[in-house]
Structure formats: structure tokens, C-alpha cells
Design an enzyme around this catalytic site. Structure first.
Site, PDB file in Angstrom:
ATOM      1  N   TYR A 212       0.799  -1.232   0.000  1.00  0.00           N
ATOM      2  CA  TYR A 212       0.000   0.000   0.000  1.00  0.00           C
ATOM      3  C   TYR A 212       0.828   1.276   0.000  1.00  0.00           C
ATOM      4  O   TYR A 212       0.263   2.370   0.043  1.00  0.00           O
ATOM      5  CB  TYR A 212      -0.974  -0.024   1.181  1.00  0.00           C
ATOM      6  CG  TYR A 212      -1.887  -1.238   1.152  1.00  0.00           C
ATOM      7  CD1 TYR A 212      -2.694  -1.499   0.055  1.00  0.00           C
ATOM      8  CD2 TYR A 212      -1.921  -2.142   2.216  1.00  0.00           C
ATOM      9  CE1 TYR A 212      -3.514  -2.624   0.003  1.00  0.00           C
ATOM     10  CE2 TYR A 212      -2.744  -3.258   2.188  1.00  0.00           C
ATOM     11  CZ  TYR A 212      -3.533  -3.494   1.075  1.00  0.00           C
ATOM     12  OH  TYR A 212      -4.347  -4.597   1.028  1.00  0.00           O
TER      13      TYR A 212
ATOM     14  N   ASN B 140     -12.428   3.445  -3.793  1.00  0.00           N
ATOM     15  CA  ASN B 140     -11.605   2.350  -3.305  1.00  0.00           C
ATOM     16  C   ASN B 140     -12.232   1.917  -1.982  1.00  0.00           C
ATOM     17  O   ASN B 140     -11.996   2.527  -0.936  1.00  0.00           O
ATOM     18  CB  ASN B 140     -10.145   2.770  -3.105  1.00  0.00           C
ATOM     19  CG  ASN B 140      -9.276   1.574  -2.735  1.00  0.00           C
ATOM     20  OD1 ASN B 140      -9.788   0.502  -2.388  1.00  0.00           O
ATOM     21  ND2 ASN B 140      -7.963   1.761  -2.795  1.00  0.00           N
TER      22      ASN B 140
ATOM     23  N   HIS C 235     -14.888  -6.737  -2.189  1.00  0.00           N
ATOM     24  CA  HIS C 235     -14.909  -8.146  -2.564  1.00  0.00           C
ATOM     25  C   HIS C 235     -16.129  -8.905  -2.052  1.00  0.00           C
ATOM     26  O   HIS C 235     -16.338 -10.033  -2.441  1.00  0.00           O
ATOM     27  CB  HIS C 235     -13.617  -8.817  -2.085  1.00  0.00           C
ATOM     28  CG  HIS C 235     -12.385  -8.040  -2.420  1.00  0.00           C
ATOM     29  ND1 HIS C 235     -12.043  -7.711  -3.714  1.00  0.00           N
ATOM     30  CD2 HIS C 235     -11.429  -7.466  -1.625  1.00  0.00           C
ATOM     31  CE1 HIS C 235     -10.923  -6.994  -3.706  1.00  0.00           C
ATOM     32  NE2 HIS C 235     -10.540  -6.826  -2.450  1.00  0.00           N
TER      33      HIS C 235
ATOM     34  N   ASP D 299     -24.879  -2.315  -4.543  1.00  0.00           N
ATOM     35  CA  ASP D 299     -26.237  -1.827  -4.821  1.00  0.00           C
ATOM     36  C   ASP D 299     -26.334  -0.325  -4.540  1.00  0.00           C
ATOM     37  O   ASP D 299     -27.017   0.410  -5.257  1.00  0.00           O
ATOM     38  CB  ASP D 299     -27.268  -2.574  -3.966  1.00  0.00           C
ATOM     39  CG  ASP D 299     -27.544  -3.988  -4.472  1.00  0.00           C
ATOM     40  OD1 ASP D 299     -27.046  -4.339  -5.563  1.00  0.00           O
ATOM     41  OD2 ASP D 299     -28.242  -4.740  -3.772  1.00  0.00           O
TER      42      ASP D 299
ATOM     43  N   HIS E 219      -7.609   0.382  -6.890  1.00  0.00           N
ATOM     44  CA  HIS E 219      -6.947  -0.327  -5.788  1.00  0.00           C
ATOM     45  C   HIS E 219      -5.457  -0.042  -5.862  1.00  0.00           C
ATOM     46  O   HIS E 219      -4.868  -0.122  -6.961  1.00  0.00           O
ATOM     47  CB  HIS E 219      -7.184  -1.837  -5.878  1.00  0.00           C
ATOM     48  CG  HIS E 219      -8.630  -2.180  -5.789  1.00  0.00           C
ATOM     49  ND1 HIS E 219      -9.315  -2.189  -4.589  1.00  0.00           N
ATOM     50  CD2 HIS E 219      -9.541  -2.451  -6.748  1.00  0.00           C
ATOM     51  CE1 HIS E 219     -10.579  -2.468  -4.831  1.00  0.00           C
ATOM     52  NE2 HIS E 219     -10.740  -2.636  -6.129  1.00  0.00           N
TER      53      HIS E 219
ATOM     54  N   SER F  54      -3.064  -1.870  -4.538  1.00  0.00           N
ATOM     55  CA  SER F  54      -2.356  -3.127  -4.793  1.00  0.00           C
ATOM     56  C   SER F  54      -2.953  -3.831  -6.010  1.00  0.00           C
ATOM     57  O   SER F  54      -4.033  -3.466  -6.487  1.00  0.00           O
ATOM     58  CB  SER F  54      -2.443  -4.035  -3.559  1.00  0.00           C
ATOM     59  OG  SER F  54      -3.793  -4.428  -3.353  1.00  0.00           O
TER      60      SER F  54
HETATM   61  C1  DQA Z   1      -7.265  -2.455  -1.564  1.00  0.00           C
HETATM   62  C2  DQA Z   1      -7.265  -3.954  -1.902  1.00  0.00           C
HETATM   63  C3  DQA Z   1      -8.245  -4.715  -1.024  1.00  0.00           C
HETATM   64  O1  DQA Z   1      -8.208  -6.092  -1.357  1.00  0.00           O
HETATM   65  C4  DQA Z   1      -7.864  -4.560   0.432  1.00  0.00           C
HETATM   66  O2  DQA Z   1      -8.788  -5.220   1.251  1.00  0.00           O
HETATM   67  C5  DQA Z   1      -7.712  -3.130   0.832  1.00  0.00           C
HETATM   68  C6  DQA Z   1      -7.015  -2.230  -0.073  1.00  0.00           C
HETATM   69  C7  DQA Z   1      -6.180  -1.712  -2.351  1.00  0.00           C
HETATM   70  O3  DQA Z   1      -6.259  -0.481  -2.427  1.00  0.00           O
HETATM   71  O4  DQA Z   1      -5.247  -2.339  -2.825  1.00  0.00           O
HETATM   72  O5  DQA Z   1      -8.098  -2.714   1.909  1.00  0.00           O
HETATM   73  O6  DQA Z   1      -8.525  -1.918  -1.919  1.00  0.00           O
END
Ligand code: DQA
Length: 149
Positions: A27, A78, A84, A91, A104, A106
Site C-alpha cells: 500500500y 476504493n 470483494h 447496490d 486499488h 495493490s
Molecule cells: C485495496 C485492496 C483490497 O483487497 C484490500 O482489502 C484493501 C485495499 C487496495 O487499495 O489495494 O483494503 O482496496
């Protein structure tokens, strides 16, 4: 006078308030304020007006999304881990009905299988992952184009 069409909500979900404490290899080691400062500079360069919001409460996040149509012309989202599994947040984004880009930090496509799933599939104009901070700049550029700013 026509209404502004350059307001972009930049929304962060659960655990982004402690971003600087999370794995820097994934991150980037920045705090949320530092991240928002950078996003704010890029938004300004593109002529966008950013509106920042973060919460760890799923109910508050849904409430914010419900009102998006009144408060913003586009959204960078984000939602962290909610992405997930929270069908409720997916919704709620549909209720707001403004152009959305999912970001995201990552590379969620190349981590655990459960991170490959997104409740925003079919609701966003684009999904950008694995580009770290730069992903937000890309998302803002897409929205600036889409909004004709
Ligand atoms: C995230 C990726 C998600 O899987 C994770 O739970 C996060 C950060 C990202 O910015 O890479 O909290 O959204």
C-alpha cells in the site's frame, strides 16, 4: 448558469484511516491525508473539484453513496475489502448513478482469489489496480474526459 460538472467524490472504505500502518509493500506506506493531498493536486491540475470521504462504517458508506447524485458528478471509489463481498455497497453505488472508476493501490488480480471478485463489476467505467498512487491520477483523467472537463 449551468450546474458544475467537475465535482469528483474520492471515497475510501474500511481500514484506509490507518493506511500508514498497513503493509508498505502493498500500500505504499502513505497516510490517507498524504494520499488525499496528492489526489487533490492532480484533481486541481485537471480542473476537477475533489470531495474526500472515508469511513469504517458500511452503513455510512452506503448512505454517502445514496446521495452521490446530488453531491458529485463522478466518483473514484476504493472500498477496500468491502469491494470483494459487500453486495450492499455495490447496490448503493448503483443508486448514486454517477460515472465511477474503481481503484486499488495493490494488484488485486494477482493476490488471493477472493480479491479478484468485485461487487462493482458492471457498475464502473474502469477498474485500475496495482498502480499504487498513480492509479488515482489515471482514474481522475478518465473522469475528466468522461465529464468533458
Ligand atoms: C485495496 C485492496 C483490497 O483487497 C484490500 O482489502 C484493501 C485495499 C487496495 O487499495 O489495494 O483494503 O482496496
Amino acid at each position: 448558469m449551468s450546474a458544475a460538472t467537475n465535482r469528483v467524490a474520492v471515497l475510501h472504505g474500511v481500514n484506509f484511516d490507518v493506511l500508514e500502518k498497513r503493509d508498505p509493500d502493498l500500500y505504499g506506506g502513505l497516510s490517507l491525508s498524504e494520499l488525499e493531498y496528492r489526489i487533490g493536486s492532480w484533481a486541481g491540475e485537471l480542473g476537477l473539484e475533489p470531495i474526500f470521504f472515508q469511513t469504517n462504517s458500511e452503513a455510512e458508506f452506503c448512505g454517502y453513496l445514496h446521495r452521490l447524485g446530488e453531491t458529485a458528478d463522478g466518483v473514484v471509489i476504493n472500498a477496500g475489502a468491502w469491494t470483494h463481498y459487500s453486495r450492499a455497497i455495490g447496490d448503493a453505488l448503483a443508486v448514486g448513478a454517477v460515472p465511477a472508476v474503481e481503484v486499488h493501490l495493490s494488484d488485486v488480480e494477482n493476490r488471493e482469489d477472493w480479491r479478484k471478485v468485485s461487487v462493482f463489476d458492471g457498475l464502473v467505467e474502469a477498474k485500475i489496480s496495482g498502480q499504487g498512487l498513480d492509479g488515482y491520477q489515471g482514474a481522475l483523467k478518465l473522469l475528466a474526459d468522461r465529464l468533458g472537463v
